[in-house]
Design a protein around this motif. Structure first.
Motif, PDB file in Angstrom:
ATOM      1  N   GLY A  75       5.809  -2.727  -9.629  1.00 59.24           N
ATOM      2  CA  GLY A  75       4.402  -1.994  -8.618  1.00 59.24           C
ATOM      3  C   GLY A  75       5.079  -1.015  -7.890  1.00 59.24           C
ATOM      4  O   GLY A  75       4.603  -0.022  -7.122  1.00 59.24           O
ATOM      5  N   GLU A  78       5.407   3.405  -8.046  1.00 56.85           N
ATOM      6  CA  GLU A  78       3.838   4.114  -8.184  1.00 56.85           C
ATOM      7  C   GLU A  78       3.041   3.907  -7.116  1.00 56.85           C
ATOM      8  O   GLU A  78       2.412   4.221  -5.826  1.00 56.85           O
ATOM      9  N   THR A  79       3.449   2.832  -5.844  1.00 59.03           N
ATOM     10  CA  THR A  79       3.000   2.599  -4.937  1.00 59.03           C
ATOM     11  C   THR A  79       3.320   3.820  -3.931  1.00 59.03           C
ATOM     12  O   THR A  79       2.991   4.166  -3.272  1.00 59.03           O
ATOM     13  N   PHE A 186       2.398  -5.859  -5.284  1.00 60.96           N
ATOM     14  CA  PHE A 186       2.405  -4.450  -4.128  1.00 60.96           C
ATOM     15  C   PHE A 186       2.251  -3.428  -4.510  1.00 60.96           C
ATOM     16  O   PHE A 186       1.642  -2.460  -3.003  1.00 60.96           O
ATOM     17  N   THR A 187       1.118  -3.051  -5.233  1.00 61.42           N
ATOM     18  CA  THR A 187       0.587  -2.283  -5.516  1.00 61.42           C
ATOM     19  C   THR A 187      -0.972  -2.359  -5.196  1.00 61.42           C
ATOM     20  O   THR A 187      -1.922  -1.277  -4.140  1.00 61.42           O
ATOM     21  N   ASP A 188      -0.922  -3.338  -3.664  1.00 53.33           N
ATOM     22  CA  ASP A 188      -2.187  -3.657  -3.029  1.00 53.33           C
ATOM     23  C   ASP A 188      -1.759  -3.314  -1.485  1.00 53.33           C
ATOM     24  O   ASP A 188      -3.250  -3.023  -0.821  1.00 53.33           O
ATOM     25  N   LEU A 189      -0.419  -2.856  -1.668  1.00 54.68           N
ATOM     26  CA  LEU A 189      -0.142  -2.239  -0.279  1.00 54.68           C
ATOM     27  C   LEU A 189      -1.099  -1.371   0.292  1.00 54.68           C
ATOM     28  O   LEU A 189      -1.702  -1.342   2.311  1.00 54.68           O
ATOM     29  N   PRO A 190      -1.185  -0.148  -0.700  1.00 56.74           N
ATOM     30  CA  PRO A 190      -2.750   1.203   0.092  1.00 56.74           C
ATOM     31  C   PRO A 190      -3.549   0.475   0.706  1.00 56.74           C
ATOM     32  O   PRO A 190      -3.945   0.691   1.952  1.00 56.74           O
ATOM     33  N   HIS A 196      -5.819   3.760   0.498  1.00 55.26           N
ATOM     34  CA  HIS A 196      -6.773   4.678  -0.312  1.00 55.26           C
ATOM     35  C   HIS A 196      -8.249   5.394   0.619  1.00 55.26           C
ATOM     36  O   HIS A 196      -8.101   6.616  -0.365  1.00 55.26           O
TER      37      HIS A 196
END
Length: 206
Positions: A75, A78-79, A186-190, A196
């Motif tokens: 992740g 992409e993050t 990790f992709t939950d960070l934004p 977002h």
């Protein structure tokens, strides 16, 4: 978390952006450091330059070996790509050795604006490096977030007057409650930082 208004993101390296299998218990045993003591503080306290040099050489050896096997955390690519797309300044603050840290980034094909290691500033949990990054961006400390996977990261962020984000992909440690934000992927960070929403509404960084 959309009210955080984060304008700069700083990351830890090992265990946050890239994998690491450093055996700190083994390293401490080899240099004579107590298991519960801070390794870098112990080396600094050794009574002679020769002893400090020998201990640090052994640590460097372990770090370089670890760097040769580093892989990006799922992740991360992409993050980071998303954060760059909205103009977010990105940096790394690590307690790692600069040569090993650079090798990890090269292996994992990760590029960030800035990286400070223990050779550039006092090591975490001292906030000096975090302040240096924010100052280089001309950002108030309160508008920056530090993302890491260990208690030193949370402590450093708090001492730097920054938001503390804990990355806990396996289980929540007992110090998790000290973090302002917790993410398991990790992709939950934004989304956790409200970024977002900012991108969707055209509120880009800058």
């Amino acid at each position: 978390m959309a009210d955080l208004m984060v304008k700069g993101v700083i990351f830890d390296l090992d265990g946050t952006l890239v994998t690491s299998s450093l055996d700190f218990a083994l390293i401490k045993a080899q240099v004579g450091c107590d298991r519960d003591a801070d390794l870098l503080e112990y080396v600094e306290s050794l009574p002679s330059p020769y002893m400090r040099e020998e201990a640090m050489a052994l640590i460097h050896q372990h770090e370089m070996q670890d760097a040769q096997h580093a892989e990006p955390i799922p992740g991360v690519a992409e993050t980071l790509s998303f954060l760059k797309s909205i103009g977010m300044p990105l940096a790394i603050v690590t307690r790692n050795y600069s040569k090993a840290a650079r090798l990890k980034l090269e292996r994992c094909r990760l590029e960030l604006d800035l990286m400070l290691t223990r050779e550039d500033a006092l090591p975490k949990p001292d906030p000096q490096a975090l302040h240096m990054v924010a100052d280089s961006w001309s950002l108030p400390y309160q508008q920056c977030v530090y993302v890491g996977d260990y208690k030193y990261d949370i402590e450093a962020a708090r001492r730097a007057s920054m938001h503390a984000c804990l990355f806990a992909p396996v289980e929540l440690p007992d110090y998790a409650e000290q973090a302002d934000i917790i993410i398991e992927r990790f992709t939950d960070l934004p989304a956790a930082l409200g970024l977002h929403h900012r991108a969707q509404t055209g509120q880009l960084v800058g």
